[in-house]
Design a protein around this motif. Structure first.
Motif, mmCIF file in Angstrom:
data_model
loop_
_atom_site.group_PDB
_atom_site.id
_atom_site.type_symbol
_atom_site.label_atom_id
_atom_site.label_comp_id
_atom_site.label_asym_id
_atom_site.label_seq_id
_atom_site.Cartn_x
_atom_site.Cartn_y
_atom_site.Cartn_z
ATOM 1 N N GLN A 1 -77.910 -74.376 74.376
ATOM 2 C CA GLN A 1 -77.922 -73.110 75.116
ATOM 3 C C GLN A 1 -77.678 -71.934 74.182
ATOM 4 O OE1 GLN A 1 -74.992 -74.207 78.070
ATOM 5 N NE2 GLN A 1 -76.556 -74.249 79.681
ATOM 6 N N ALA A 2 -76.767 -72.134 73.229
ATOM 7 C CA ALA A 2 -76.450 -71.050 72.296
ATOM 8 C C ALA A 2 -77.705 -70.655 71.515
ATOM 9 C CB ALA A 2 -75.339 -71.479 71.342
ATOM 10 N N TYR A 3 -78.442 -71.665 71.008
ATOM 11 C CA TYR A 3 -79.620 -71.328 70.200
ATOM 12 C C TYR A 3 -80.711 -70.702 71.056
ATOM 13 C CZ TYR A 3 -83.180 -71.391 66.642
ATOM 14 O OH TYR A 3 -84.135 -70.996 65.737
ATOM 15 N N PHE A 4 -80.949 -71.251 72.262
ATOM 16 C CA PHE A 4 -81.977 -70.678 73.132
ATOM 17 C C PHE A 4 -81.602 -69.249 73.527
ATOM 18 C CE2 PHE A 4 -83.339 -75.174 74.493
ATOM 19 C CZ PHE A 4 -84.377 -75.184 73.569
ATOM 20 N N ASN A 5 -80.326 -69.008 73.809
ATOM 21 C CA ASN A 5 -79.889 -67.643 74.132
ATOM 22 C C ASN A 5 -80.163 -66.700 72.977
ATOM 23 O OD1 ASN A 5 -79.011 -68.351 76.635
ATOM 24 N ND2 ASN A 5 -76.846 -68.520 76.083
ATOM 25 N N TYR A 6 -79.863 -67.196 71.776
ATOM 26 C CA TYR A 6 -80.083 -66.383 70.575
ATOM 27 C C TYR A 6 -81.558 -66.022 70.442
ATOM 28 C CZ TYR A 6 -81.211 -65.901 65.600
ATOM 29 O OH TYR A 6 -81.735 -65.505 64.403
ATOM 30 N N ILE A 7 -82.444 -67.013 70.668
ATOM 31 C CA ILE A 7 -83.882 -66.771 70.572
ATOM 32 C C ILE A 7 -84.335 -65.821 71.692
ATOM 33 C CG2 ILE A 7 -86.150 -67.879 70.897
ATOM 34 C CD1 ILE A 7 -85.071 -68.331 68.138
ATOM 35 N N ASN A 8 -83.834 -66.049 72.896
ATOM 36 C CA ASN A 8 -84.235 -65.208 74.023
ATOM 37 C C ASN A 8 -83.781 -63.756 73.839
ATOM 38 O OD1 ASN A 8 -85.469 -67.343 75.241
ATOM 39 N ND2 ASN A 8 -83.769 -67.800 76.640
ATOM 40 N N ASP A 9 -82.609 -63.582 73.252
ATOM 41 C CA ASP A 9 -82.113 -62.228 73.000
ATOM 42 C C ASP A 9 -83.016 -61.473 72.033
ATOM 43 O OD1 ASP A 9 -80.082 -62.625 74.699
ATOM 44 O OD2 ASP A 9 -78.502 -62.844 73.190
ATOM 45 N N GLN A 10 -83.740 -62.231 71.218
ATOM 46 C CA GLN A 10 -84.662 -61.568 70.288
ATOM 47 C C GLN A 10 -86.046 -61.428 70.902
ATOM 48 O OE1 GLN A 10 -84.556 -64.255 66.953
ATOM 49 N NE2 GLN A 10 -83.105 -62.925 65.894
ATOM 50 N N GLY A 11 -86.157 -61.726 72.177
ATOM 51 C CA GLY A 11 -87.440 -61.583 72.860
ATOM 52 C C GLY A 11 -88.198 -62.877 73.015
ATOM 53 N N GLY A 12 -87.615 -63.986 72.641
ATOM 54 C CA GLY A 12 -88.265 -65.290 72.839
ATOM 55 C C GLY A 12 -89.254 -65.624 71.740
ATOM 56 N N VAL A 13 -90.089 -66.631 71.996
ATOM 57 C CA VAL A 13 -91.096 -67.051 71.021
ATOM 58 C C VAL A 13 -92.458 -66.587 71.520
ATOM 59 C CG1 VAL A 13 -92.159 -69.024 69.879
ATOM 60 C CG2 VAL A 13 -89.719 -69.077 70.456
ATOM 61 N N ASN A 14 -93.150 -65.774 70.740
ATOM 62 C CA ASN A 14 -94.443 -65.206 71.134
ATOM 63 C C ASN A 14 -94.381 -64.583 72.526
ATOM 64 O OD1 ASN A 14 -95.553 -66.150 68.720
ATOM 65 N ND2 ASN A 14 -96.018 -68.139 69.652
ATOM 66 N N GLY A 15 -93.283 -63.890 72.780
ATOM 67 C CA GLY A 15 -93.134 -63.202 74.063
ATOM 68 C C GLY A 15 -92.686 -64.093 75.199
ATOM 69 N N ARG A 16 -92.482 -65.371 74.922
ATOM 70 C CA ARG A 16 -92.051 -66.275 75.991
ATOM 71 C C ARG A 16 -90.574 -66.611 75.829
ATOM 72 N NH1 ARG A 16 -97.031 -68.411 74.491
ATOM 73 N NH2 ARG A 16 -98.588 -68.190 76.130
ATOM 74 N N LYS A 17 -89.844 -66.430 76.907
ATOM 75 C CA LYS A 17 -88.424 -66.810 76.867
ATOM 76 C C LYS A 17 -88.281 -68.270 77.267
ATOM 77 C CE LYS A 17 -86.398 -62.357 77.085
ATOM 78 N NZ LYS A 17 -85.403 -61.450 77.591
#
Lengths: 423, 288
Positions: free
Chosen positions: A82-98
């Protein structure tokens, strides 16, 4: 009258306790069940995307034990993800996808794992399974997952069955017991200069797979004669004097321990009791701090394998470690980052890397192809992951740590080697 | 190696025997095999552990607190779970104790968590006997087991309370007619047996480590010990426990380590076949 009343009161009290328990565990499940979004289904028609993918989201699922004895592993592992996914989502996700993570508690019960896995794939329609935990459950649901063909990244298990025979949609990450056995044997011969190796192994899948791998590697090195004895024990054993005595009788100078923390601690304590002091060399399964709490100074000097990038000591300030420590601290401030957090973190990291490489080609096939471009990928906390079209073997290299026990409050593992790859 | 195996076997056997004594006490008075015995012992041990680690009590304070808790637990279990159905067939009572086993285990996991902890021994250090070594704590366990066995034996045979217990066991109705407070007798046996369990738990935990499943394998072995030695006497389980401990070690040392547990259960079957009353058990007239 009074007797009846007390009886009733008691029944009510128990009923309350139980409902409370059920509600509490039920809540855990409800929190994460995402409301279905009919709006997202419209978008899906534009491009050809696999289930669980929209232009703005990717849904992934996992099964772990969040209640019961294995919850001490499942919970921090989930939090790491969850921590890593939150970190990625906070940066806008991957290719615009959260990334949305749906998690299900399987209580370390294989029957439940199978059911929850089917729910994830068929009802929640997740795009991939990530960071699942528990050998029995994962093996039980393997046939189904292979048949469905859904990508399955990181299995929290040391079994080699996810990699061998080859399975197109499985991407194991943590070393399996076979890989580990190879490294243990090599290290005992090359670095410890073992003269008499004794293996004390748990009489189960972990122990026997490791045992065979050690024998295999010793043979490969032409050192089969170093192995003087291999002694099994059962997890239900209360007294471990027999395996310890057999090791002593065989004059073992290096004793390789394959098993879980409780019996291995019992063995270390017994050895100390009878005054036998070999060099213990143990599986990464016991590389967390539990051994110190149980065996105390009997564990001092033992050498333990490790596979995930170390997060304490010299590496503490390296950017990829710092990112991990800071992110865990940000989202789970009350938890001490542990090896299980690292495991979850690595699972999420590996999946996200695959997602980045797949770009907009988010079919199951597209994702699998992208994963197969991994070559010595070393940006995360796993070490040099490589997947090819015909081989999805997990990480092969491991390093070693020495147990240092000063007193009840001061103990740690000190890293003593670099990553070692078996020859 | 053989001597060490014998001595270690005795040490482990002492643990089995200690765990078995509480079982036998309840069985002798009410014909019920208390499957929850182990879990109740584990719970009391956790109370001692929590008292020491979270409330900074000394070993002995925690020990006594655990015994107090155990007596309350024994009392409550008998009063609210067993007594309401005491006239039901023995099978129903067995099911109740089985249910209790799961309830106590579940609650323990909920309250104390599932982690494994180390538990301090009463005394540290080892004793050397020729070439072999025994930890002082295990030796003390043996002594205490034999001591408790002696006390129970004496009390049952020569004290008024013991006679009341035996009378109740023989025939509860007539015992009641003779002026024995049968319910008190049941209460007392459950309290005492729960205390014995707590003592066993605190002696076993340093060896097996403390977690919610610590008693599961020990209790199975305790059953075996009791069946082997005889469920109807106090000497039986002690003899049975020691023999079992030694046999297990010999079996795993010289026959097959994989089968050491299997061996224990094969032993029950063989024993029941040859001498159902156990090695030192007497034949008891069936209650009608």
């Amino acid at each position: 009258m009074g007797k009846k009343f007390i009886k009733k009161l008691f029944v009510i009290a128990f009923a309350l306790i139980f409902t409370l328990g059920i509600i509490l565990t039920g809540c855990g499940n409800k929190n994460n069940e995402q409301p279905s979004t009919p709006a997202s289904q419209k978008e899906q028609t534009k491009k050809e995307l696999a289930q669980g993918v929209t232009d703005t989201t990717v849904k992934v699922g996992t099964t772990l034990a969040l209640t019961g004895p294995v919850a001490v592993i499942g919970t921090p592992m989930l939090h790491g993800m969850q921590a890593y996914f939150n970190y990625i989502n906070d940066q806008g996700g991957v290719n615009g996808r959260k990334i949305e993570l749906i998690y299900k508690d399987d209580q370390f019960n294989p029957a439940v794992t199978v059911q929850k896995t089917q729910e994830l794939v068929e009802q929640d329609k997740v795009f991939a399974l990530v960071g699942t935990l528990g050998t029995p459950g994962l093996l039980a649901s393997m046939d189904y997952i292979v048949q469905k063909g859904i990508p399955d990244v990181y299995q929290g298990s040391g079994s080699s069955k996810f990699a061998i025979p080859f399975k197109k949609n499985y991407f194991p990450v943590q070393p399996n017991y076979t890989t580990e056995g190879h490294v243990l044997a090599q290290y005992a011969v090359d670095n410890l200069n073992a003269k008499n190796i004794v293996i004390i192994y748990q009489n189960d899948e972990q122990g026997t797979e490791g045992l065979n791998a050690i024998k295999e590697q010793l043979e490969k090195l032409g050192k089969s004669d170093l192995l003087k004895a291999a002694v099994p024990f059962n997890t239900t054993d209360v007294d471990f004097s027999t395996p310890v005595l057999k090791a002593k009788e065989a004059n073992g100078d290096v004793v390789i321990l394959l098993g879980t923390a409780k019996p291995l601690a019992g063995i270390a304590v017994k050895a100390k009791e009878i005054g036998y002091k070999p060099q213990f060399l143990a599986s990464y399964v016991v590389s967390d701090l539990t051994m110190f709490k149980l065996a105390k100074d009997a564990w001092n000097g033992a050498i333990v394998a490790g596979w995930a990038y170390p997060i304490y000591g010299k590496t503490e300030n390296e950017p990829k470690v710092k990112l991990f420590l800071d992110t865990i601290k940000k989202y789970f401030p009350n938890e001490t980052p542990s090896g299980y957090h690292v495991a979850g973190w690595i699972a999420a990291q590996t999946f996200v890397e695959g997602l980045k490489r797949a770009g907009d080609n988010l079919t199951w096939d597209g994702f699998i192809k992208a994963m197969e471009t991994f070559k010595d990928w070393n940006d995360g906390l796993a070490y040099k992951l490589t997947y090819t079209e015909t081989d999805h073997s997990p990480q092969r290299a491991m390093y070693f740590m020495k147990a240092i026990y000063k007193n009840e409050n001061e103990y740690t593992y000190e890293i003593i080697t670099d990553y070692i790859e078996p020859k | 190696m053989l001597l060490q195996q014998l001595i270690s076997g005795f040490a482990t056997g002492g643990l089995y025997a200690l765990a078995a004594l509480g079982l036998v006490l309840i069985y002798k008075t009410s014909d019920v095999v208390n499957f929850a015995q182990g879990e109740m012992a584990m719970f009391s041990t956790f109370i001692a552990y929590t008292a020491m680690t979270s409330y900074g009590m000394s070993y002995w304070e925690a020990f006594i607190l655990a015994l107090l808790f155990a007596s309350a637990l024994g009392f409550i279990v008998e009063r609210f779970f067993i007594r309401p159905i005491q006239n039901a067939p023995v099978l129903s009572l067995l099911i109740v104790t089985l249910g209790l086993m799961m309830i106590v285990n579940g609650i323990a996991g909920w309250v104390f968590g599932f982690e494994t902890h180390s538990f301090p021994a009463i005394v540290g250090g080892e004793l050397k006997i020729f070439d072999a070594v025994i930890s002082k704590s295990n030796l003390l366990t043996l002594v205490i087991t034999v001591f408790i066995m002696g006390i129970l034996f004496y009390m049952l045979k020569y004290t008024l309370a013991g006679i009341a217990i035996r009378a109740t066991s023989e025939n509860p109705t007539i015992a009641r007619l003779m002026g024995i407070a049968v319910n008190h007798v049941y209460s007392i046996t459950w309290v005492v047996s729960s205390i014995l369990g707590a003592i066993a738990g605190m002696f076993i935990a340093p060896t097996t480590f403390l977690d919610v499943n610590m008693m599961s394998s020990v209790l199975l072995k305790a059953f075996t010990a009791a069946v082997l030695g005889g469920f109807t006497t106090f000497v039986g389980p002690v003899v049975g426990g020691l023999i079992l401990g030694v046999l297990e070690n010999i079996a795993s040392g010289y026959i097959s380590a994989q089968l050491s547990s299997t061996f224990a259960f094969a032993l029950i079957v063989i024993m029941l076949w040859i001498k159902p009353t156990g090695l030192v058990g007497q034949k008891v007239g069936k209650k009608v």
